[in-house]
Design a protein around this motif. Structure first.
Motif, PDB file in Angstrom:
ATOM      1  N   GLY A 114       0.784  -1.199  -0.026  1.00  0.00           N
ATOM      2  CA  GLY A 114       0.047  -0.086   0.005  1.00  0.00           C
ATOM      3  C   GLY A 114       0.762   1.432   0.237  1.00  0.00           C
ATOM      4  O   GLY A 114       1.908   1.165   0.400  1.00  0.00           O
ATOM      5  N   THR A 115       0.505   2.402  -0.567  1.00  0.00           N
ATOM      6  CA  THR A 115       0.854   3.594  -0.493  1.00  0.00           C
ATOM      7  C   THR A 115       1.426   4.036   0.703  1.00  0.00           C
ATOM      8  O   THR A 115       2.637   4.597   1.054  1.00  0.00           O
ATOM      9  N   GLU A 166       6.290  -0.818  -3.073  1.00  0.00           N
ATOM     10  CA  GLU A 166       5.820  -0.938  -4.465  1.00  0.00           C
ATOM     11  C   GLU A 166       7.015  -0.131  -5.254  1.00  0.00           C
ATOM     12  O   GLU A 166       6.767   0.133  -6.495  1.00  0.00           O
ATOM     13  N   ILE A 181      -3.879  -4.852   1.359  1.00  0.00           N
ATOM     14  CA  ILE A 181      -3.283  -3.798   0.530  1.00  0.00           C
ATOM     15  C   ILE A 181      -4.311  -2.768   1.364  1.00  0.00           C
ATOM     16  O   ILE A 181      -5.577  -2.676   1.326  1.00  0.00           O
ATOM     17  N   THR A 184      -4.180   2.820  -2.468  1.00  0.00           N
ATOM     18  CA  THR A 184      -3.428   2.931  -3.493  1.00  0.00           C
ATOM     19  C   THR A 184      -3.242   4.246  -4.282  1.00  0.00           C
ATOM     20  O   THR A 184      -3.561   4.465  -5.271  1.00  0.00           O
ATOM     21  N   LEU A 199      -1.744   2.071 -10.451  1.00  0.00           N
ATOM     22  CA  LEU A 199      -2.796   1.230 -10.088  1.00  0.00           C
ATOM     23  C   LEU A 199      -2.523  -0.250 -10.888  1.00  0.00           C
ATOM     24  O   LEU A 199      -2.883  -1.151 -10.173  1.00  0.00           O
ATOM     25  N   PHE A 202      -0.495  -2.420  -8.888  1.00  0.00           N
ATOM     26  CA  PHE A 202      -1.056  -3.135  -7.778  1.00  0.00           C
ATOM     27  C   PHE A 202      -1.858  -4.361  -8.249  1.00  0.00           C
ATOM     28  O   PHE A 202      -2.049  -5.322  -7.595  1.00  0.00           O
TER      29      PHE A 202
END
Length: 464
Positions: A114-115, A166, A181, A184, A199, A202
C-alpha cells in the motif's frame, strides 16, 4: 553461498535482511553513503559496514564470486563503483526484493502492501503473531518498539511477515500466501509515470497471490484486484467491510472497540498505541492474524501490548503542557490521516506541523495535495526539500506548498539548518515533525529543548 554483501546497507528494509542472514550464520557486510544510528547498531551486531564507494574498502571475504551474493537497493545508481565491479566480475547481483521473493516462495509470506500504512500494519501483525502460539518471522520497514529491531526470527513458524514495497515495482518479486493492501493513492510517479500505471502495478501484484491464499483489501480502493479463482477476498475499513470496528470509544487517552469479523467477532479490543488512525490499521493486522490461526485472547493481548514503530506517530514528549511527536508521513494522504488523528486527539489545542518535503518529484506532483492536507492544522512550518536520490528540479521548492496553504493557516519557511534555533525561540503547544527526510535525526534534540523549557518554567522563582 557463504557471504552476502549489501549496497545501501543503512536502508531500513535492507537492514532487516542483513540481520536475518547474520543471525543465520552468514558473513554479512556492506556499503552505505553515511553513518547513522542504524548502521552503528548493525556494526555492533557484527555486520561489516563502510562508507566509501571504493572496492578496496570491501573486505576480502566478500570478493569471491563463488561464495558471495550481492544485494542492492533500487535507490543505488547504476554508476555506483562497487556495484559496477560486482556486475562486471561474475557475482550474483540481486535486488533486495528478489531475495525477499525467494523467502516468500520457501515459506508462507504474509505481505502488507500500500502507498501508506503498510509499516504500521505489518509491524502490528508481526507482534500479534509472534506473541501467539502461531508465531512468525518478520522483515519490517520500521523499528518495532516492542523488539527494538525490524527483524523477527522464529525457530518453528513457516510464516513470514513482509512489508511489500511498490517502489520500482519491487513487490512483483514476491509470491504472497496472503496479503493486505492498505491504500493505492498514486505515488512514485517518477517511476510509474501515470496514476494508471501505478494502479496497474497493484493489480498485477494481486495476480501473484499463491493458490488457496487470501487478499484483504481496504474497501473503496480505485484499483480492482485480479486474483486466482481459489484466492479468498475480504475487504476492511474502520467502520465497514468484512472486517471492521464497532462500538469505538475514544476517551481519557484510551481507544477501545469491538473487532467485527466473518471468522468470529472479538469484543473488548484496547489499542496499546491509542491513535485514531490505528483503529483501521489494527483491523487489517488482526484480520491477517486471525486468518492465520490467532485466537481472540491472542488478538486482544497483541493489540493491547503493541508499542508502535519508530517515526510512526512516535511521541517524544507528552505532558499536560507540551506534546511533540515525529511521524514518517511523507505522502499527502498519510499527512491527511496524521493531521485528522491529531485533530481528534487534541481538538482544543493549537497544532503546529514542521514538514520536511521528501523528493523534488513528489513535491512537484502533489504540492496542492500536500497544502490541502497540512491546512487541517493551525500552523505549518516548511523546510527545504530533502532530495534523497534526486537532483533539484528548477522551480520546485517548498514555496509551492506554502503558496497553496489555505487562508487562516499560519505559515512560514525555514532552512533546515535553522530548525533547532527556531524550536529554541518558540513555545509550541502540540508540535508534529512530518516527513521521511533526515530532520528526524534531530528529533531527540528537539525533545530535549522542549522538555528543558518545561522544566525552566515550572521551577519556583527565588525571592530576594
Amino acid at each position: 553461498m557463504k557471504t552476502i554483501y549489501f549496497i545501501g546497507a543503512g536502508g531500513i528494509g535492507m537492514s532487516a535482511l542483513e540481520r536475518y542472514f547474520n543471525q543465520n550464520g552468514y558473513k554479512v557486510g556492506g556499503y552505505d553513503k553515511t553513518p547513522s544510528p542504524l548502521t552503528e547498531t548493525l556494526i555492533a551486531e557484527g555486520i561489516d559496514i563502510h562508507y566509501e564507494d571504493n572496492i578496496d574498502s570491501v573486505a576480502p571475504e566478500f570478493k569471491s564470486s563463488d561464495e558471495t551474493i550481492v544485494c542492492y537497493t533500487p535507490a543505488i545508481p547504476d554508476t555506483h563503483g562497487e556495484l559496477t565491479f560486482f556486475r562486471q566480475n561474475g557475482f550474483k547481483v540481486m535486488k533486495r526484493a528478489q531475495i525477499l521473493g525467494m523467502l516468500t516462495q520457501e515459506s508462507k509470506g504474509l505481505c502488507f502492501a500500500g502507498t501508506h500504512g503498510k509499516t504500521t500494519t505489518s509491524t502490528m501483525c508481526a507482534h500479534i503473531m509472534h506473541q501467539s502460539a502461531v508465531d512468525c518471522n518478520a522483515f519490517l520497514g520500521g523499528i518495532s518498539k516492542n523488539y527494538h529491531t525490524n527483524n523477527i526470527l522464529s525457530k518453528t513458524s513457516d510464516k513470514v511477515v513482509i512489508e511489500a514495497d511498490e517502489f520500482d515495482r519491487s513487490f512483483h518479486w514476491l509470491r504472497p500466501w496472503m496479503t493486505v493492501i492498505t491504500s493505492t493513492d498514486a505515488d512514485h510517479l517518477d517511476i510509474y509515470g501515470t496514476k494508471e500505471a501505478y494502479l496497474e502495478s497493484f493489480r498485477h501484484y494481486t495476480t501473484l497471490i499463491q493458490p488457496g491464499g487470501a487478499l484483504i483489501i481496504h474497501r473503496g480502493l480505485e484499483m480492482q484486484p485480479d486474483v486466482r479463482d481459489d484466492v479468498r477476498v475480504y475487504d476492511y475499513a474502520r467502520d465497514e467491510g468484512d472486517f471492521h470496528a464497532e462500538n469505538i470509544k475514544i476517551e481519557n487517552g484510551e481507544i477501545t472497540f469491538d473487532f467485527i469479523s466473518p471468522l468470529g467477532n472479538v469484543t473488548g479490543i484496547t489499542l496499546g498505541q491509542p491513535v485514531p488512525v490505528n483503529i483501521e490499521n489494527s483491523v487489517a493486522a488482526m484480520a491477517m492474524a486471525q486468518l492465520n490461526g490467532c485466537t481472540p485472547d491472542e488478538l486482544r493481548r497483541g493489540i493491547a501490548t503493541y508499542a508502535g514503530v519508530d517515526r510512526r506517530f512516535d511521541f517524544k514528549v507528552r505532558t499536560p503542557r507540551h506534546v511533540f511527536l515525529s511521524d514518517y508521513a511523507h505522502h499527502p494522504e498519510e499527512i491527511r490521516k496524521s493531521a485528522l488523528s491529531l485533530r481528534e486527539l487534541y481538538a482544543t489545542r493549537r497544532i503546529t506541523a514542521l514538514f520536511q518535503p521528501h523528493l523534488y518529484t513528489r513535491t512537484r506532483d502533489f504540492y496542492k495535495d500536500f497544502a490541502s492536507a497540512l491546512s487541517i492544522l493551525d500552523e505549518v512550518i516548511l523546510t527545504d526539500i530533502y532530495p534523497a536520490r534526486e537532483a533539484p528540479i528548477p522551480g520546485v521548492t517548498s514555496r509551492l506548498i506554502y503558496d497553496n496553504l489555505k487562508p487562516g493557516v499560519e505559515k512560514s519557511i525555514v532552512s533546515t539548518p535553522d530548525v533547532i534555533d527556531l524550536v529554541r525561540s518558540r513555545d509550541f503547544d502540540v508540535l508534529v515533525l512530518l516527513g521521511a527526510g533526515d530532520l528526524d535525526n534531530r528529533s531527540d534534540e528537539i525533545a530535549d529543548i522542549i522538555l528543558a523549557k518545561e522544566q525552566n518554567t515550572t521551577k519556583p522563582t527565588s525571592s530576594r
